[in-house]
Design a protein around this motif. Structure first.
Motif, PDB file in Angstrom:
ATOM      1  N   PRO A 177       0.819  -1.216   0.000  1.00  0.00           N
ATOM      2  CA  PRO A 177       0.000   0.000   0.000  1.00  0.00           C
ATOM      3  C   PRO A 177       0.854   1.267   0.000  1.00  0.00           C
ATOM      4  CG  PRO A 177       0.098  -0.879   2.213  1.00  0.00           C
ATOM      5  CD  PRO A 177       0.856  -1.849   1.328  1.00  0.00           C
ATOM      6  N   ILE A 178       1.835   1.323  -0.896  1.00  0.00           N
ATOM      7  CA  ILE A 178       2.770   2.445  -0.934  1.00  0.00           C
ATOM      8  C   ILE A 178       2.761   3.096  -2.314  1.00  0.00           C
ATOM      9  CG2 ILE A 178       5.198   3.109  -0.724  1.00  0.00           C
ATOM     10  CD1 ILE A 178       5.480   0.797   1.278  1.00  0.00           C
ATOM     11  N   ASP A 179       2.713   4.425  -2.312  1.00  0.00           N
ATOM     12  CA  ASP A 179       2.721   5.227  -3.530  1.00  0.00           C
ATOM     13  C   ASP A 179       3.876   6.217  -3.438  1.00  0.00           C
ATOM     14  OD1 ASP A 179       1.556   6.511  -5.957  1.00  0.00           O
ATOM     15  OD2 ASP A 179       1.246   8.159  -4.556  1.00  0.00           O
ATOM     16  N   VAL A 180       4.614   6.369  -4.536  1.00  0.00           N
ATOM     17  CA  VAL A 180       5.735   7.306  -4.603  1.00  0.00           C
ATOM     18  C   VAL A 180       5.526   8.190  -5.828  1.00  0.00           C
ATOM     19  CG1 VAL A 180       8.240   7.534  -4.828  1.00  0.00           C
ATOM     20  CG2 VAL A 180       7.288   5.607  -3.559  1.00  0.00           C
ATOM     21  N   ALA A 181       5.754   9.488  -5.692  1.00  0.00           N
ATOM     22  CA  ALA A 181       5.587  10.409  -6.819  1.00  0.00           C
ATOM     23  C   ALA A 181       6.774  11.366  -6.898  1.00  0.00           C
ATOM     24  CB  ALA A 181       4.289  11.203  -6.671  1.00  0.00           C
ATOM     25  N   LEU A 182       7.164  11.695  -8.121  1.00  0.00           N
ATOM     26  CA  LEU A 182       8.206  12.690  -8.406  1.00  0.00           C
ATOM     27  C   LEU A 182       7.630  13.685  -9.395  1.00  0.00           C
ATOM     28  CD1 LEU A 182      11.177  10.256  -9.059  1.00  0.00           C
ATOM     29  CD2 LEU A 182      10.930  11.728  -7.080  1.00  0.00           C
ATOM     30  N   ASP A 183       7.856  14.982  -9.153  1.00  0.00           N
ATOM     31  CA  ASP A 183       7.326  15.971 -10.100  1.00  0.00           C
ATOM     32  C   ASP A 183       8.165  17.239 -10.147  1.00  0.00           C
ATOM     33  OD1 ASP A 183       6.477  17.334  -7.705  1.00  0.00           O
ATOM     34  OD2 ASP A 183       4.522  16.394  -7.844  1.00  0.00           O
ATOM     35  N   LEU A 184       7.938  18.017 -11.221  1.00  0.00           N
ATOM     36  CA  LEU A 184       8.509  19.361 -11.388  1.00  0.00           C
ATOM     37  C   LEU A 184       7.359  20.351 -11.315  1.00  0.00           C
ATOM     38  CD1 LEU A 184      11.062  18.848 -14.284  1.00  0.00           C
ATOM     39  CD2 LEU A 184      11.558  19.213 -11.865  1.00  0.00           C
ATOM     40  N   ASN A 185       7.606  21.493 -10.668  1.00  0.00           N
ATOM     41  CA  ASN A 185       6.542  22.450 -10.410  1.00  0.00           C
ATOM     42  C   ASN A 185       6.998  23.879 -10.691  1.00  0.00           C
ATOM     43  OD1 ASN A 185       4.466  20.667  -8.728  1.00  0.00           O
ATOM     44  ND2 ASN A 185       6.554  20.089  -8.186  1.00  0.00           N
ATOM     45  N   PRO A 186       6.713  24.412 -11.887  1.00  0.00           N
ATOM     46  CA  PRO A 186       6.969  25.835 -12.117  1.00  0.00           C
ATOM     47  C   PRO A 186       5.957  26.644 -11.306  1.00  0.00           C
ATOM     48  CG  PRO A 186       5.907  24.848 -14.023  1.00  0.00           C
ATOM     49  CD  PRO A 186       6.181  23.739 -13.062  1.00  0.00           C
ATOM     50  N   THR A 187       6.453  27.621 -10.540  1.00  0.00           N
ATOM     51  CA  THR A 187       5.606  28.370  -9.612  1.00  0.00           C
ATOM     52  C   THR A 187       5.804  29.869  -9.824  1.00  0.00           C
ATOM     53  OG1 THR A 187       5.826  26.564  -8.020  1.00  0.00           O
ATOM     54  CG2 THR A 187       5.026  28.666  -7.176  1.00  0.00           C
ATOM     55  N   PHE A 206       9.500  33.874 -10.100  1.00  0.00           N
ATOM     56  CA  PHE A 206       9.318  32.542 -10.673  1.00  0.00           C
ATOM     57  C   PHE A 206      10.295  31.595 -10.004  1.00  0.00           C
ATOM     58  CE2 PHE A 206      10.833  29.298 -13.622  1.00  0.00           C
ATOM     59  CZ  PHE A 206       9.644  28.643 -13.896  1.00  0.00           C
ATOM     60  N   ASP A 207       9.808  30.441  -9.599  1.00  0.00           N
ATOM     61  CA  ASP A 207      10.658  29.398  -9.022  1.00  0.00           C
ATOM     62  C   ASP A 207      10.315  28.066  -9.678  1.00  0.00           C
ATOM     63  OD1 ASP A 207      12.089  30.903  -6.997  1.00  0.00           O
ATOM     64  OD2 ASP A 207      10.211  30.992  -5.888  1.00  0.00           O
ATOM     65  N   LEU A 208      11.283  27.180  -9.728  1.00  0.00           N
ATOM     66  CA  LEU A 208      11.065  25.820 -10.217  1.00  0.00           C
ATOM     67  C   LEU A 208      11.420  24.865  -9.077  1.00  0.00           C
ATOM     68  CD1 LEU A 208      10.323  23.945 -12.563  1.00  0.00           C
ATOM     69  CD2 LEU A 208      12.745  23.913 -13.168  1.00  0.00           C
ATOM     70  N   TYR A 209      10.443  24.104  -8.630  1.00  0.00           N
ATOM     71  CA  TYR A 209      10.628  23.171  -7.528  1.00  0.00           C
ATOM     72  C   TYR A 209      10.554  21.740  -8.042  1.00  0.00           C
ATOM     73  CZ  TYR A 209       9.616  27.156  -4.510  1.00  0.00           C
ATOM     74  OH  TYR A 209       9.636  28.368  -3.892  1.00  0.00           O
ATOM     75  N   ALA A 210      11.297  20.853  -7.398  1.00  0.00           N
ATOM     76  CA  ALA A 210      11.168  19.418  -7.618  1.00  0.00           C
ATOM     77  C   ALA A 210      10.493  18.853  -6.370  1.00  0.00           C
ATOM     78  CB  ALA A 210      12.534  18.779  -7.808  1.00  0.00           C
ATOM     79  N   GLY A 211       9.500  18.005  -6.561  1.00  0.00           N
ATOM     80  CA  GLY A 211       8.779  17.429  -5.431  1.00  0.00           C
ATOM     81  C   GLY A 211       8.919  15.923  -5.390  1.00  0.00           C
ATOM     82  N   ILE A 212       8.899  15.374  -4.180  1.00  0.00           N
ATOM     83  CA  ILE A 212       8.895  13.934  -3.989  1.00  0.00           C
ATOM     84  C   ILE A 212       7.897  13.618  -2.878  1.00  0.00           C
ATOM     85  CG2 ILE A 212      10.885  13.971  -2.420  1.00  0.00           C
ATOM     86  CD1 ILE A 212      11.593  11.174  -3.604  1.00  0.00           C
ATOM     87  N   ALA A 213       7.031  12.635  -3.134  1.00  0.00           N
ATOM     88  CA  ALA A 213       5.984  12.253  -2.180  1.00  0.00           C
ATOM     89  C   ALA A 213       6.088  10.767  -1.854  1.00  0.00           C
ATOM     90  CB  ALA A 213       4.604  12.560  -2.735  1.00  0.00           C
ATOM     91  N   PHE A 214       5.871  10.439  -0.585  1.00  0.00           N
ATOM     92  CA  PHE A 214       5.746   9.061  -0.102  1.00  0.00           C
ATOM     93  C   PHE A 214       4.409   8.992   0.615  1.00  0.00           C
ATOM     94  CE2 PHE A 214      10.282   9.949  -0.238  1.00  0.00           C
ATOM     95  CZ  PHE A 214      10.739   8.873  -0.978  1.00  0.00           C
ATOM     96  N   ARG A 215       3.503   8.139   0.091  1.00  0.00           N
ATOM     97  CA  ARG A 215       2.141   8.109   0.629  1.00  0.00           C
ATOM     98  C   ARG A 215       1.674   6.678   0.880  1.00  0.00           C
ATOM     99  NH1 ARG A 215       0.902  12.679  -3.690  1.00  0.00           N
ATOM    100  NH2 ARG A 215       1.200  10.947  -5.116  1.00  0.00           N
ATOM    101  N   PHE A 216       0.756   6.554   1.840  1.00  0.00           N
ATOM    102  CA  PHE A 216       0.069   5.297   2.153  1.00  0.00           C
ATOM    103  C   PHE A 216      -1.197   5.260   1.307  1.00  0.00           C
ATOM    104  CE2 PHE A 216      -2.943   2.811   4.670  1.00  0.00           C
ATOM    105  CZ  PHE A 216      -2.212   1.652   4.857  1.00  0.00           C
ATOM    106  N   ALA A 217      -1.363   4.242   0.483  1.00  0.00           N
ATOM    107  CA  ALA A 217      -2.474   4.166  -0.474  1.00  0.00           C
ATOM    108  C   ALA A 217      -3.626   3.347   0.093  1.00  0.00           C
ATOM    109  CB  ALA A 217      -1.999   3.565  -1.785  1.00  0.00           C
ATOM    110  N   PHE A 218      -4.848   3.848  -0.143  1.00  0.00           N
ATOM    111  CA  PHE A 218      -6.066   3.159   0.298  1.00  0.00           C
ATOM    112  C   PHE A 218      -6.797   2.609  -0.910  1.00  0.00           C
ATOM    113  CE2 PHE A 218      -5.146   6.335   3.431  1.00  0.00           C
ATOM    114  CZ  PHE A 218      -5.400   5.708   4.640  1.00  0.00           C
TER     115      PHE A 218
END
Length: 159
Positions: free
Chosen positions: A128-138, A147-159
Protein backbone atom coordinates in the motif's frame (compact mmCIF):
# COMPACT_ATOMS: atom_id res chain seq x y z
CA UNK A 1 -1.71 27.20 15.47
CA UNK A 2 -1.23 23.67 16.83
CA UNK A 3 -5.01 23.24 17.03
CA UNK A 4 -5.43 24.20 13.35
CA UNK A 5 -2.77 21.70 12.27
CA UNK A 6 -4.36 18.97 14.41
CA UNK A 7 -7.82 19.67 12.99
CA UNK A 8 -6.49 19.57 9.40
CA UNK A 9 -4.65 16.30 10.05
CA UNK A 10 -7.74 14.69 11.56
CA UNK A 11 -9.92 15.92 8.70
CA UNK A 12 -7.54 14.53 6.06
CA UNK A 13 -7.35 11.22 7.94
CA UNK A 14 -11.14 10.98 8.20
CA UNK A 15 -11.54 11.70 4.48
CA UNK A 16 -9.01 9.02 3.61
CA UNK A 17 -10.67 6.46 5.87
CA UNK A 18 -14.17 7.24 4.61
CA UNK A 19 -13.17 5.99 1.18
CA UNK A 20 -15.44 3.35 -0.45
CA UNK A 21 -12.68 0.78 -0.11
CA UNK A 22 -11.88 0.12 3.55
CA UNK A 23 -9.02 -2.26 2.80
CA UNK A 24 -5.48 -1.31 1.92
CA UNK A 25 -4.74 -1.04 -1.78
CA UNK A 26 -2.25 -3.76 -2.61
CA UNK A 27 -2.80 -3.82 -6.38
CA UNK A 28 -1.20 -1.47 -8.88
CA UNK A 29 -3.80 1.31 -8.44
CA UNK A 30 -5.42 3.22 -5.58
CA UNK A 31 -8.29 5.60 -4.84
CA UNK A 32 -6.74 7.83 -2.14
CA UNK A 33 -3.21 8.19 -0.76
CA UNK A 34 -2.06 10.12 2.32
CA UNK A 35 1.50 10.84 3.41
CA UNK A 36 4.46 13.20 3.18
CA UNK A 37 5.65 15.42 0.33
CA UNK A 38 8.71 17.62 0.15
CA UNK A 39 9.64 20.32 -2.35
CA UNK A 40 13.25 21.17 -3.13
CA UNK A 41 14.54 24.16 -5.08
CA UNK A 42 14.72 27.77 -3.95
CA UNK A 43 14.06 26.87 -0.31
CA UNK A 44 12.93 23.44 0.84
CA UNK A 45 9.51 22.84 2.37
CA UNK A 46 7.67 19.67 3.39
CA UNK A 47 4.54 18.42 5.05
CA UNK A 48 1.30 16.47 4.78
CA UNK A 49 -0.07 15.51 1.37
CA UNK A 50 -3.21 13.77 0.12
CA UNK A 51 -4.10 12.67 -3.41
CA UNK A 52 -7.55 11.46 -4.45
CA UNK A 53 -8.13 9.82 -7.83
CA UNK A 54 -11.48 10.61 -9.42
CA UNK A 55 -13.24 9.26 -12.50
CA UNK A 56 -12.03 9.94 -16.03
CA UNK A 57 -8.31 9.89 -15.16
CA UNK A 58 -8.47 13.06 -13.04
CA UNK A 59 -7.14 13.62 -9.52
CA UNK A 60 -7.14 16.22 -6.76
CA UNK A 61 -4.03 16.76 -4.68
CA UNK A 62 -3.67 18.95 -1.63
CA UNK A 63 -1.13 19.65 1.03
CA UNK A 64 -0.22 21.50 4.18
CA UNK A 65 3.50 22.33 4.21
CA UNK A 66 5.81 23.79 6.83
CA UNK A 67 9.09 25.70 6.86
CA UNK A 68 10.64 27.92 9.52
CA UNK A 69 7.98 30.59 10.29
CA UNK A 70 6.06 29.70 7.09
CA UNK A 71 2.93 27.59 6.49
CA UNK A 72 1.61 26.88 2.98
CA UNK A 73 -1.64 25.41 1.68
CA UNK A 74 -1.59 23.82 -1.78
CA UNK A 75 -4.27 22.60 -4.16
CA UNK A 76 -3.76 20.89 -7.54
CA UNK A 77 -6.07 19.52 -10.23
CA UNK A 78 -4.35 16.78 -12.24
CA UNK A 79 -4.94 14.90 -15.47
CA UNK A 80 -3.21 11.53 -15.51
CA UNK A 81 -2.71 8.48 -17.65
CA UNK A 82 -1.13 5.04 -17.58
CA UNK A 83 2.31 4.40 -19.04
CA UNK A 84 2.09 1.36 -21.33
CA UNK A 85 4.11 -1.65 -20.20
CA UNK A 86 4.64 -0.33 -16.65
CA UNK A 87 1.81 -1.42 -14.31
CA UNK A 88 1.28 1.08 -11.49
CA UNK A 89 3.20 3.89 -13.23
CA UNK A 90 1.25 6.98 -14.33
CA UNK A 91 2.13 10.39 -15.71
CA UNK A 92 0.27 13.47 -14.49
CA UNK A 93 0.06 17.18 -15.20
CA UNK A 94 -2.14 20.07 -14.16
CA UNK A 95 -2.64 23.52 -12.64
CA UNK A 96 -2.80 24.58 -9.03
CA UNK A 97 -2.24 27.31 -6.46
CA UNK A 98 -0.37 27.97 -3.22
CA UNK A 99 -1.37 30.21 -0.33
CA UNK A 100 1.33 30.82 2.25
CA UNK A 101 1.54 32.63 5.58
CA UNK A 102 4.76 33.96 7.10
CA UNK A 103 4.70 34.58 10.85
CA UNK A 104 8.24 35.64 11.64
CA UNK A 105 9.41 37.74 14.56
CA UNK A 106 7.89 41.20 14.15
CA UNK A 107 6.50 40.46 10.68
CA UNK A 108 3.35 38.80 9.32
CA UNK A 109 2.75 38.41 5.60
CA UNK A 110 0.83 36.32 3.06
CA UNK A 111 1.94 34.97 -0.31
CA UNK A 112 -0.07 33.63 -3.27
CA UNK A 113 1.19 31.65 -6.27
CA UNK A 114 -0.15 29.87 -9.31
CA UNK A 115 1.70 26.75 -10.32
CA UNK A 116 1.83 23.84 -12.66
CA UNK A 117 2.88 20.27 -12.10
CA UNK A 118 4.33 17.54 -14.33
CA UNK A 119 5.31 14.22 -12.84
CA UNK A 120 5.30 10.46 -12.43
CA UNK A 121 3.28 8.51 -9.84
CA UNK A 122 4.14 4.89 -8.99
CA UNK A 123 1.92 2.63 -6.90
CA UNK A 124 3.97 -0.36 -5.73
CA UNK A 125 2.14 -3.57 -6.65
CA UNK A 126 1.58 -5.78 -3.60
CA UNK A 127 2.12 -2.98 -1.08
CA UNK A 128 0.00 0.00 0.00
CA UNK A 129 2.77 2.45 -0.93
CA UNK A 130 2.72 5.23 -3.53
CA UNK A 131 5.73 7.31 -4.60
CA UNK A 132 5.59 10.41 -6.82
CA UNK A 133 8.21 12.69 -8.41
CA UNK A 134 7.33 15.97 -10.10
CA UNK A 135 8.51 19.36 -11.39
CA UNK A 136 6.54 22.45 -10.41
CA UNK A 137 6.97 25.84 -12.12
CA UNK A 138 5.61 28.37 -9.61
CA UNK A 139 4.73 32.03 -10.23
CA UNK A 140 4.55 34.00 -6.98
CA UNK A 141 2.15 36.90 -7.49
CA UNK A 142 2.80 38.70 -4.20
CA UNK A 143 5.88 40.17 -2.54
CA UNK A 144 7.65 41.32 -5.69
CA UNK A 145 6.43 38.61 -8.09
CA UNK A 146 8.93 35.89 -8.91
CA UNK A 147 9.32 32.54 -10.67
CA UNK A 148 10.66 29.40 -9.02
CA UNK A 149 11.07 25.82 -10.22
CA UNK A 150 10.63 23.17 -7.53
CA UNK A 151 11.17 19.42 -7.62
CA UNK A 152 8.78 17.43 -5.43
CA UNK A 153 8.90 13.93 -3.99
CA UNK A 154 5.98 12.25 -2.18
CA UNK A 155 5.75 9.06 -0.10
CA UNK A 156 2.14 8.11 0.63
CA UNK A 157 0.07 5.30 2.15
CA UNK A 158 -2.47 4.17 -0.47
CA UNK A 159 -6.07 3.16 0.30
Amino acid sequence: MKKIVLILMLTCGALALSNDSKAQSTGSSYKTAFGFKGYFGDGSIGGLNVKHNMRNSNALEGGLYFRNHFIMLEGLYEWQGDIQGAPGLKWYTGPGANLGFYTGPGDNDAAFAIKGTLGLDYKINGAPIDVALDLNPTFWLTNGSSFDLYAGIAFRFAF
